[in-house]
Design a protein around this motif. Structure first.
Motif, short mmCIF file in Angstrom:
data_model
loop_
_atom_site.label_atom_id
_atom_site.label_comp_id
_atom_site.label_asym_id
_atom_site.label_seq_id
_atom_site.Cartn_x
_atom_site.Cartn_y
_atom_site.Cartn_z
N VAL A 80 3.22 -5.42 7.94
CA VAL A 80 2.91 -4.01 7.72
C VAL A 80 1.73 -3.78 6.78
O VAL A 80 0.78 -3.08 7.14
N PRO A 81 1.71 -4.38 5.58
CA PRO A 81 0.59 -4.07 4.67
C PRO A 81 -0.77 -4.55 5.20
O PRO A 81 -1.76 -3.86 5.02
N ASP A 82 -0.79 -5.70 5.84
CA ASP A 82 -2.09 -6.32 6.15
C ASP A 82 -2.50 -6.22 7.62
O ASP A 82 -3.60 -6.65 7.97
N TYR A 83 -1.65 -5.69 8.47
CA TYR A 83 -1.99 -5.57 9.90
C TYR A 83 -1.77 -4.13 10.37
O TYR A 83 -2.68 -3.49 10.89
N TYR A 84 -0.56 -3.62 10.19
CA TYR A 84 -0.27 -2.25 10.63
C TYR A 84 -1.07 -1.23 9.83
O TYR A 84 -1.68 -0.33 10.40
N LEU A 85 -1.07 -1.35 8.51
CA LEU A 85 -1.69 -0.34 7.66
C LEU A 85 -3.21 -0.26 7.85
O LEU A 85 -3.74 0.85 7.97
N PRO A 86 -3.92 -1.37 7.91
CA PRO A 86 -5.36 -1.25 8.22
C PRO A 86 -5.61 -0.57 9.56
O PRO A 86 -6.53 0.23 9.71
N TRP A 87 -4.76 -0.88 10.55
CA TRP A 87 -4.88 -0.25 11.87
C TRP A 87 -4.62 1.26 11.75
O TRP A 87 -5.36 2.08 12.28
N LEU A 88 -3.58 1.62 11.01
CA LEU A 88 -3.21 3.02 10.82
C LEU A 88 -4.33 3.78 10.09
O LEU A 88 -4.69 4.89 10.48
N ASN A 89 -4.87 3.15 9.06
CA ASN A 89 -5.95 3.80 8.31
C ASN A 89 -7.15 4.05 9.21
O ASN A 89 -7.82 5.07 9.10
N LYS A 90 -7.41 3.12 10.11
CA LYS A 90 -8.53 3.27 11.03
C LYS A 90 -8.27 4.43 12.01
O LYS A 90 -9.15 5.24 12.28
N GLN A 91 -7.03 4.47 12.52
CA GLN A 91 -6.64 5.55 13.43
C GLN A 91 -6.82 6.91 12.77
O GLN A 91 -7.25 7.87 13.37
N LYS A 119 -8.68 7.53 10.23
CA LYS A 119 -9.98 7.60 9.57
C LYS A 119 -9.87 7.68 8.05
O LYS A 119 -10.60 8.39 7.37
N VAL A 120 -8.89 6.95 7.53
CA VAL A 120 -8.76 6.83 6.08
C VAL A 120 -9.73 5.74 5.65
O VAL A 120 -9.85 4.72 6.31
N ALA A 121 -10.44 5.99 4.56
CA ALA A 121 -11.39 4.98 4.06
C ALA A 121 -10.63 3.67 3.88
O ALA A 121 -9.55 3.63 3.32
N LYS A 122 -11.22 2.61 4.38
CA LYS A 122 -10.51 1.33 4.37
C LYS A 122 -10.32 0.82 2.95
O LYS A 122 -11.24 0.82 2.15
N ASN A 123 -9.12 0.39 2.67
CA ASN A 123 -8.84 -0.23 1.39
C ASN A 123 -9.22 -1.70 1.51
O ASN A 123 -8.64 -2.44 2.30
N PRO A 124 -10.21 -2.14 0.73
CA PRO A 124 -10.70 -3.52 0.90
C PRO A 124 -9.64 -4.59 0.63
O PRO A 124 -9.77 -5.72 1.04
N LYS A 125 -8.60 -4.21 -0.09
CA LYS A 125 -7.56 -5.20 -0.41
C LYS A 125 -6.68 -5.50 0.81
O LYS A 125 -5.99 -6.51 0.83
N LEU A 126 -6.69 -4.61 1.77
CA LEU A 126 -5.78 -4.78 2.89
C LEU A 126 -6.45 -5.55 4.02
O LEU A 126 -7.04 -4.98 4.92
N VAL A 127 -6.36 -6.85 3.92
CA VAL A 127 -6.90 -7.70 4.98
C VAL A 127 -5.89 -8.80 5.27
O VAL A 127 -5.05 -9.12 4.44
N ALA A 128 -6.02 -9.34 6.46
CA ALA A 128 -5.09 -10.40 6.85
C ALA A 128 -5.11 -11.52 5.80
O ALA A 128 -6.18 -11.92 5.34
N GLN A 140 -9.23 -12.89 8.40
CA GLN A 140 -9.98 -11.71 8.84
C GLN A 140 -9.54 -11.15 10.20
O GLN A 140 -10.30 -10.44 10.85
N PHE A 141 -8.33 -11.48 10.61
CA PHE A 141 -7.83 -10.92 11.87
C PHE A 141 -7.57 -9.43 11.71
O PHE A 141 -7.07 -8.97 10.69
N GLU A 142 -7.88 -8.67 12.77
CA GLU A 142 -7.57 -7.25 12.79
C GLU A 142 -6.98 -6.90 14.15
O GLU A 142 -7.53 -7.30 15.17
N GLY A 143 -5.90 -6.14 14.15
CA GLY A 143 -5.34 -5.69 15.43
C GLY A 143 -3.87 -5.38 15.30
O GLY A 143 -3.15 -6.03 14.53
N TRP A 144 -3.43 -4.40 16.05
CA TRP A 144 -2.02 -4.00 16.02
C TRP A 144 -1.73 -3.25 17.31
O TRP A 144 -2.53 -2.42 17.75
N ASP A 145 -0.59 -3.52 17.91
CA ASP A 145 -0.14 -2.76 19.07
C ASP A 145 1.16 -2.05 18.68
O ASP A 145 2.19 -2.71 18.49
N PRO A 146 1.11 -0.72 18.57
CA PRO A 146 2.31 0.01 18.12
C PRO A 146 3.48 -0.11 19.09
O PRO A 146 4.62 0.15 18.71
N ASN A 147 3.21 -0.53 20.32
CA ASN A 147 4.30 -0.69 21.28
C ASN A 147 4.87 -2.11 21.31
O ASN A 147 5.80 -2.39 22.06
#
Ligand SMILES: [Zn+2]
Length: 470
Positions: free
Chosen positions: A132-143, A145-154, A234-241
């Protein structure tokens, strides 16, 4: 004074332990003991019973681990804990199989029976502390359009290898892994789970209090499957389903009878969370395989009966690197993943035909810095000590002297796996102790961890076997 919060927690959990003393029939087949810095639990029965036993027997450890994860996640994400609970309930729970919903509810029931006030949403959120913190949340912030928190990375968790055939001393499989994480989490990642579930295979794995899967992922099952993994930097990606990774990894460990089974189960409903490179062995056939599991791309190496795979948080598939990382650079040989990759290759070339569990333990303790060509305990060593590095690991958002690195190690081979057994060492695999007071004096920038950061003293290499009583 500074230790008062942690001291209080220990005192509190002891009182709870002594006060409970329940002889609930659900606990009849379960037990725990401590050895070599680890807490071993045997859990057996229906999903609800396995969960209850887990929650009850490990209640003090779960309460303590929960506070550490909550402190860390809230600090790093700028979200309150309620966000993680709501995510657990709304985004994760509907995608969890009934069997594991029952087990998670059982854990909540077990801790509550011990007087600890955590509910099932706390437990599900705890189980998802990697994804959740490092995969879902960066994806959610992007959705949103919340400024990306640099600490939240894989995260970049772990160094691992698997080898077989002409690589190893007895031509069977050897597999080993050390877990890289924050010391805050890692010093608590010292549970050995022996799970005999009602359905599927028996499991022996290391793990984290309150979590149904190993989560740094090292384990063997009674069908001869041996697994581990490292995450992809540095992986990024999340599928809510998709289905939560913590469930898919547990299910694969429990139900896989072959490498093909493992791949089928872990990829079914892939949500992209905690995207890993999986090292998989089958002691029945002597075959090993490597599954790089992105969300859009996968790559399967093997299965093969002769060879090796090394892993240290570097994606290797061109598609994964191009489409699913925020610019992972395989050519930067100074970075932790690539420096460890190079060191693994050196060790494999030097060790052809000689690898056994003792040698695997040495690999996990290795301090060779392949970039600077010297021995040094730092972020480039297979046995990571990022707290000693003025560089940190920028690709993971780890600043200089981040208190994190290799927090424990495990190794096994086909012969040990046939007895459902592996060797494990709590703390740095090299045996060095991490002392929190001294560290925090030198690095007050991490004083926010002070209430819960404690010493991480290394234990001895210790062999654990399914069914052992003490
Ligand atoms: Zn070390």
């Amino acid at each position: 004074m500074r230790k008062s919060a942690a001291g209080f927690l220990v005192a509190f959990t002891c009182i709870v332990l002594i006060g409970a003393g329940s002889q609930d029939p659900r606990l009849q087949k379960a037990y725990r003991f401590q050895q070599g810095g680890w807490t071993y639990v045997h859990l057996e029965g229906s999903p609800a019973d396995v969960g209850f036993q887990h929650g009850y027997l490990l209640a003090p450890e779960i309460s303590d681990a929960f506070e550490a994860i909550k402190l860390f996640d809230v600090h790093e994400s700028n979200r309150d804990w309620e966000f993680f609970r709501t995510t657990a309930k709304q985004a994760l729970w509907p995608h969890i199989d009934a069997e594991y919903q029952q087990e998670l509810q059982g854990i909540a029931d077990g801790v509550q029976a011990h007087g600890i006030k955590l509910d099932v949403w706390d437990i599900v959120a705890l189980n998802a502390f990697e994804e959740v913190p490092d995969y879902y949340l960066p994806w959610l912030n992007k959705q949103n359009k919340v400024a990306k928190n640099p600490k939240l990375v894989a995260p970049g968790n772990c160094s691992a290898f698997i080898a077989t055939g002409s690589m190893t001393k007895d031509h069977q499989i050897v597999i080993a892994h050390n877990n890289w994480t924050s010391y805050l989490a890692g010093e608590r990642w010292v549970i050995i789970f022996d799970i005999q579930p009602e359905h599927g295979n028996r499991i022996l794995m290391d793990g984290f209090p309150g979590v149904i899967t190993s989560d740094d992922d090292f384990g063997v099952n009674s069908a001869g499957i041996m697994i581990t993994e490292t995450t992809m930097t540095q992986f990024e990606g999340w599928d809510p389903n998709g289905k939560p990774e913590f469930m898919r990894s547990r299910k694969a460990m429990q139900y896989a009878n072959s490498i093909a089974d493992y791949v089928r189960i872990i990829t079914n409903g892939n949500n992209g969370g905690y995207a890993n490179d999986w090292l998989i062995g089958d002691r029945k056939t002597g075959e090993i395989a490597y599954l790089e599991l992105g969300l859009k791309n996968w790559w399967l190496g093997g299965p093969t009966k002769d060879g090796y795979f090394v892993s240290s948080n570097f994606p290797r598939n061109v598609g994964v690197i191009r489409d699913e990382t925020s610019g992972f650079d395989p050519n930067d040989l100074s970075s932790s993943p690539n420096a460890r990759h190079a060191r693994w290759e050196e060790l494999m070339q030097q060790s052809r035909g000689k690898i056994d569990v003792t040698m695997a333990e040495q690999f996990l303790s290795d301090h060779g810095d392949s970039f600077e060509k010297k021995e040094q305990a730092n972020e480039r060593a297979l046995c990571g000590h990022v707290d000693a590095s003025p560089r940190g690991v920028k690709q993971w958002g780890w600043d200089a002297y981040n208190p994190g690195g290799a927090v424990q190690g495990k190794a096994t081979d086909s012969a040990m796996a046939s007895k459902m057994s592996f060797a494990a060492r709590a703390g740095h695999p090299c045996g060095a102790d991490f002392l929190s007071d001294r560290f925090l004096e030198q690095h007050p920038e991490y004083s926010w961890q002070k209430p819960l950061l404690r010493d991480m003293k290394a234990g001895p290499w210790t062999t654990f076997t399914a069914g052992q009583k003490q």
